[in-house]
Motif scaffolding. Structure first.
Motif, PDB file in Angstrom:
ATOM      1  N   PRO A  74       0.814  -1.225   0.000  1.00 29.19           N
ATOM      2  CA  PRO A  74       0.000   0.000   0.000  1.00 29.19           C
ATOM      3  C   PRO A  74       0.844   1.270   0.000  1.00 29.19           C
ATOM      4  CG  PRO A  74      -0.559  -1.443   1.878  1.00 29.19           C
ATOM      5  CD  PRO A  74       0.456  -2.157   1.081  1.00 29.19           C
ATOM      6  N   GLU A  75       2.010   1.234   0.673  1.00 31.06           N
ATOM      7  CA  GLU A  75       2.887   2.424   0.696  1.00 31.06           C
ATOM      8  C   GLU A  75       3.320   2.778  -0.734  1.00 31.06           C
ATOM      9  OE1 GLU A  75       3.356  -0.320   2.469  1.00 31.06           O
ATOM     10  OE2 GLU A  75       3.317   0.252   4.593  1.00 31.06           O
ATOM     11  N   SER A  76       3.565   1.734  -1.550  1.00 30.64           N
ATOM     12  CA  SER A  76       3.973   1.969  -2.935  1.00 30.64           C
ATOM     13  C   SER A  76       2.826   2.565  -3.745  1.00 30.64           C
ATOM     14  CB  SER A  76       4.439   0.652  -3.568  1.00 30.64           C
ATOM     15  OG  SER A  76       4.518   0.779  -4.976  1.00 30.64           O
ATOM     16  N   VAL A  77       1.600   2.100  -3.513  1.00 29.99           N
ATOM     17  CA  VAL A  77       0.449   2.650  -4.254  1.00 29.99           C
ATOM     18  C   VAL A  77       0.299   4.138  -3.923  1.00 29.99           C
ATOM     19  CG1 VAL A  77      -2.014   2.438  -4.745  1.00 29.99           C
ATOM     20  CG2 VAL A  77      -0.678   0.387  -4.248  1.00 29.99           C
ATOM     21  N   GLY A  78       0.462   4.491  -2.640  1.00 28.30           N
ATOM     22  CA  GLY A  78       0.382   5.901  -2.237  1.00 28.30           C
ATOM     23  C   GLY A  78       1.492   6.730  -2.876  1.00 28.30           C
ATOM     24  N   HIS A  79       2.713   6.196  -2.835  1.00 27.30           N
ATOM     25  CA  HIS A  79       3.859   6.885  -3.433  1.00 27.30           C
ATOM     26  C   HIS A  79       3.638   7.103  -4.923  1.00 27.30           C
ATOM     27  CE1 HIS A  79       8.333   7.592  -3.888  1.00 27.30           C
ATOM     28  NE2 HIS A  79       7.969   7.355  -5.137  1.00 27.30           N
ATOM     29  N   ARG A  80       3.232   6.020  -5.620  1.00 24.30           N
ATOM     30  CA  ARG A  80       3.076   6.092  -7.070  1.00 24.30           C
ATOM     31  C   ARG A  80       1.944   7.031  -7.488  1.00 24.30           C
ATOM     32  NH1 ARG A  80       4.151   1.781 -10.542  1.00 24.30           N
ATOM     33  NH2 ARG A  80       1.929   1.488 -10.782  1.00 24.30           N
ATOM     34  N   THR A  81       0.873   7.051  -6.692  1.00 24.83           N
ATOM     35  CA  THR A  81      -0.248   7.956  -6.992  1.00 24.83           C
ATOM     36  C   THR A  81       0.233   9.399  -7.036  1.00 24.83           C
ATOM     37  OG1 THR A  81      -1.870   6.471  -5.994  1.00 24.83           O
ATOM     38  CG2 THR A  81      -2.476   8.792  -6.115  1.00 24.83           C
ATOM     39  N   LEU A  82       1.013   9.790  -6.026  1.00 24.64           N
ATOM     40  CA  LEU A  82       1.513  11.164  -5.992  1.00 24.64           C
ATOM     41  C   LEU A  82       2.619  11.387  -7.018  1.00 24.64           C
ATOM     42  CD1 LEU A  82       1.505  13.967  -4.712  1.00 24.64           C
ATOM     43  CD2 LEU A  82       3.085  13.117  -2.967  1.00 24.64           C
ATOM     44  N   TRP A 119      -5.035  -0.651   5.265  1.00 21.48           N
ATOM     45  CA  TRP A 119      -4.434  -0.388   3.952  1.00 21.48           C
ATOM     46  C   TRP A 119      -4.356   1.114   3.699  1.00 21.48           C
ATOM     47  CZ3 TRP A 119      -5.502   2.021  -0.644  1.00 21.48           C
ATOM     48  CH2 TRP A 119      -4.770   1.619  -1.770  1.00 21.48           C
ATOM     49  N   VAL A 120      -5.440   1.831   4.001  1.00 22.02           N
ATOM     50  CA  VAL A 120      -5.478   3.268   3.692  1.00 22.02           C
ATOM     51  C   VAL A 120      -4.427   4.041   4.484  1.00 22.02           C
ATOM     52  CG1 VAL A 120      -7.335   3.800   5.362  1.00 22.02           C
ATOM     53  CG2 VAL A 120      -6.979   5.292   3.383  1.00 22.02           C
ATOM     54  N   ASP A 121      -4.150   3.621   5.723  1.00 21.10           N
ATOM     55  CA  ASP A 121      -3.128   4.321   6.509  1.00 21.10           C
ATOM     56  C   ASP A 121      -1.739   4.078   5.934  1.00 21.10           C
ATOM     57  OD1 ASP A 121      -4.585   5.665   8.708  1.00 21.10           O
ATOM     58  OD2 ASP A 121      -5.290   3.635   9.095  1.00 21.10           O
ATOM     59  N   ARG A 122      -1.512   2.852   5.470  1.00 20.71           N
ATOM     60  CA  ARG A 122      -0.215   2.541   4.846  1.00 20.71           C
ATOM     61  C   ARG A 122      -0.093   3.246   3.486  1.00 20.71           C
ATOM     62  NH1 ARG A 122       0.586  -3.697   4.812  1.00 20.71           N
ATOM     63  NH2 ARG A 122       2.543  -3.017   3.889  1.00 20.71           N
ATOM     64  N   PHE A 123      -1.197   3.375   2.758  1.00 17.47           N
ATOM     65  CA  PHE A 123      -1.222   4.166   1.522  1.00 17.47           C
ATOM     66  C   PHE A 123      -0.768   5.598   1.838  1.00 17.47           C
ATOM     67  CE2 PHE A 123      -3.391   7.296  -1.078  1.00 17.47           C
ATOM     68  CZ  PHE A 123      -3.332   6.813  -2.373  1.00 17.47           C
ATOM     69  N   ASP A 125       0.998   6.608   4.387  1.00 16.67           N
ATOM     70  CA  ASP A 125       2.420   6.628   4.766  1.00 16.67           C
ATOM     71  C   ASP A 125       3.281   6.902   3.527  1.00 16.67           C
ATOM     72  OD1 ASP A 125       1.867   6.036   7.414  1.00 16.67           O
ATOM     73  OD2 ASP A 125       2.287   3.881   7.212  1.00 16.67           O
ATOM     74  N   GLY A 126       3.020   6.135   2.460  1.00 21.87           N
ATOM     75  CA  GLY A 126       3.801   6.291   1.225  1.00 21.87           C
ATOM     76  C   GLY A 126       3.536   7.626   0.558  1.00 21.87           C
ATOM     77  N   PHE A 127       2.268   8.018   0.531  1.00 19.29           N
ATOM     78  CA  PHE A 127       1.865   9.277  -0.109  1.00 19.29           C
ATOM     79  C   PHE A 127       2.517  10.472   0.591  1.00 19.29           C
ATOM     80  CE2 PHE A 127      -0.775  12.926  -0.854  1.00 19.29           C
ATOM     81  CZ  PHE A 127      -1.297  12.777  -2.126  1.00 19.29           C
ATOM     82  N   LEU A 128       2.378  10.507   1.926  1.00 13.08           N
ATOM     83  CA  LEU A 128       2.837  11.686   2.667  1.00 13.08           C
ATOM     84  C   LEU A 128       4.361  11.756   2.761  1.00 13.08           C
ATOM     85  CD1 LEU A 128       0.098  11.780   5.461  1.00 13.08           C
ATOM     86  CD2 LEU A 128       0.319  13.316   3.486  1.00 13.08           C
ATOM     87  N   ALA A 129       5.029  10.587   2.729  1.00 19.89           N
ATOM     88  CA  ALA A 129       6.505  10.612   2.747  1.00 19.89           C
ATOM     89  C   ALA A 129       7.023  11.320   1.500  1.00 19.89           C
ATOM     90  CB  ALA A 129       7.052   9.188   2.827  1.00 19.89           C
ATOM     91  N   LEU A 130       6.450  10.993   0.332  1.00 18.44           N
ATOM     92  CA  LEU A 130       6.876  11.653  -0.911  1.00 18.44           C
ATOM     93  C   LEU A 130       6.418  13.115  -0.929  1.00 18.44           C
ATOM     94  CD1 LEU A 130       8.303  11.221  -3.664  1.00 18.44           C
ATOM     95  CD2 LEU A 130       6.044  10.765  -4.642  1.00 18.44           C
ATOM     96  N   ALA A 131       5.229  13.374  -0.392  1.00 20.60           N
ATOM     97  CA  ALA A 131       4.715  14.752  -0.331  1.00 20.60           C
ATOM     98  C   ALA A 131       5.654  15.631   0.499  1.00 20.60           C
ATOM     99  CB  ALA A 131       3.309  14.768   0.251  1.00 20.60           C
ATOM    100  N   MET A 148     -14.273  -0.974  -5.915  1.00 20.79           N
ATOM    101  CA  MET A 148     -12.857  -1.199  -6.179  1.00 20.79           C
ATOM    102  C   MET A 148     -12.054   0.015  -5.721  1.00 20.79           C
ATOM    103  SD  MET A 148     -12.212  -0.649 -10.210  1.00 20.79           S
ATOM    104  CE  MET A 148     -13.366  -1.858 -10.807  1.00 20.79           C
ATOM    105  N   ALA A 149     -10.766  -0.216  -5.442  1.00 15.91           N
ATOM    106  CA  ALA A 149      -9.919   0.878  -4.959  1.00 15.91           C
ATOM    107  C   ALA A 149      -9.568   1.809  -6.113  1.00 15.91           C
ATOM    108  CB  ALA A 149      -8.650   0.316  -4.329  1.00 15.91           C
ATOM    109  N   VAL A 150      -9.834   3.096  -5.905  1.00 17.28           N
ATOM    110  CA  VAL A 150      -9.552   4.123  -6.906  1.00 17.28           C
ATOM    111  C   VAL A 150      -8.904   5.307  -6.189  1.00 17.28           C
ATOM    112  CG1 VAL A 150     -10.607   5.752  -8.513  1.00 17.28           C
ATOM    113  CG2 VAL A 150     -11.544   3.465  -8.320  1.00 17.28           C
ATOM    114  N   ALA A 151      -7.814   5.818  -6.748  1.00 17.12           N
ATOM    115  CA  ALA A 151      -7.173   7.014  -6.184  1.00 17.12           C
ATOM    116  C   ALA A 151      -7.039   8.049  -7.291  1.00 17.12           C
ATOM    117  CB  ALA A 151      -5.800   6.673  -5.611  1.00 17.12           C
TER     118      ALA A 151
END
Ligand SMILES: [Mg+2]
Length: 342
Positions: A74-82, A119-123, A125-131, A148-151
């Motif tokens: 999930p951290e990778s999905v958050g990172h990649r989204t941003l 999952w959303v909290d780990r998402f 984590d990845g998103f905010l680290a890159l932010a 389904m999961a959509v960002a």
């Protein structure tokens, strides 16, 4: 973050308001950079410096299409989204101002299981680290329950009026350059597919595997390099490599009404990737840019290598837009870019 009327999550303390509160506590409401007012009101308020204009981009990530819940941490999905949004800001030579994030999530992705965070909290984590790395505050968004999961990400950037790097500025005689090395994200995805039967924790044990997976799981948007090119007025045109060199160079040539010749042996290939992955693999998020032939291009910008891989030539009717030159001659390089998981 809004979404009061949506049906997201009613599970003890994990209700939607609780989730919104968790997100809000992790972001800043106070002014930072161009953000005057963040999450908590009906709108975010941004302020540009005098003489700046706004660069805006949006990007949709869908489970099964752009990521796989069973493959991607999930951290990778958050990172990649941003990263996808930031890379577009980088390609324009803009500085990021703020991000807006809308999530549609199945209920189970919002619920912690035992000692495992949701999952959303780990998402996040990845998103905010890159932010944080790129000083890009999360200024708002929306939440809803979804089958389904959509960002969906919106990125806002600032650039001095009339100075943004465009796809349309390349002229015959210009050199074609690229940051970093290519094909790493495609090679990483291939490895991820091979490893998909095994748990992520086993994969993490190997440093070599981690190095091969990194360009796919955590691509680095080239914000500093885009700003450098724009401030030095070094580039005549630029695009970020989201769909692959063959496709994105074709886009740049189409907008500039030119053709390009690429020297095969000059293409920087990521260690462990193939030439085909470097030419056609998507999601490397490096910058592809052109420059006048008399412009001095350094070997590196802000710690990332820069390679000259070819030149812009006049567009001739009936000729391919992108031509690959190697020892055996000149070949048309057809667009064969990223098709996600199709
Ligand atoms: Mg782009």
């Amino acid at each position: 973050m809004r979404g009061k009327r949506s049906e997201l999550i009613q599970n003890g303390g994990q209700g939607e308001l609780a989730l919104l509160d968790r997100i809000r506590r992790r972001t800043t409401r106070s002014a930072s950079g161009g953000l005057r007012l963040g999450i908590g009101d009906d709108c975010a308020i941004l302020r540009l410096k005098p003489g700046e204009e706004l660069a805006v981009t949006t990007d949709l990530s869908i489970a099964g299409r752009h990521f796989r819940l069973e493959w991607h941490p999930p951290e990778s999905v958050g990172h990649r989204t941003l990263a996808r949004g930031l890379s577009d800001i980088a390609s324009m030579g803009a500085r990021p101002l703020a991000a807006l994030l809308s999530l549609g999530l199945p209920k189970e992705l919002t619920i912690a299981r035992g000692r495992r965070h949701a999952w959303v909290d780990r998402f996040l984590d990845g998103f905010l680290a890159l932010a944080n790395q790129h000083r890009t505050p999360l200024a708002g968004g929306d939440l809803a329950e979804s089958p389904m999961a959509v960002a969906d990400i919106v990125l806002l950037g600032a650039v001095p009026r009339g100075k943004a790097l465009l796809r349309s500025g390349a002229r015959p005689g210009d050199v074609v350059c690229v940051t970093g090395a290519l094909g790493g994200a495609a090679a990483g995805l291939e490895l991820l597919q091979k490893l998909s039967g095994r748990s992520v924790s086993t994969m993490r044990n190997s440093k070599k595997r981690e190095g091969l997976l990194a360009p796919h799981l955590r691509p680095q948007p080239r914000i500093a390099q885009g700003l450098w090119l724009r401030r030095r007025q070094a580039a005549t045109a630029a695009i970020d490599l989201s769909d692959g060199l063959s496709t994105d160079l074709d886009h740049l040539c189409a907008e500039s009404e030119v053709s390009a010749e690429i020297d095969t042996k000059a293409v920087p290939i990521y260690t462990g990737a193939t030439l085909s992955q470097a030419l056609h693999g998507g999601e490397d998020y490096e910058l592809l840019f052109t420059a006048r032939p008399n412009t001095t291009i350094p070997h590196g910008i802000a710690g990332v290598s820069v390679s000259t891989i070819g030149k812009i030539v006049k567009r001739r009717a009936g000729q391919p837009r992108v031509i690959l030159v190697d020892a055996s001659g000149r070949h048309s390089l057809p667009r064969a870019g990223w098709e996600h998981f199709s």
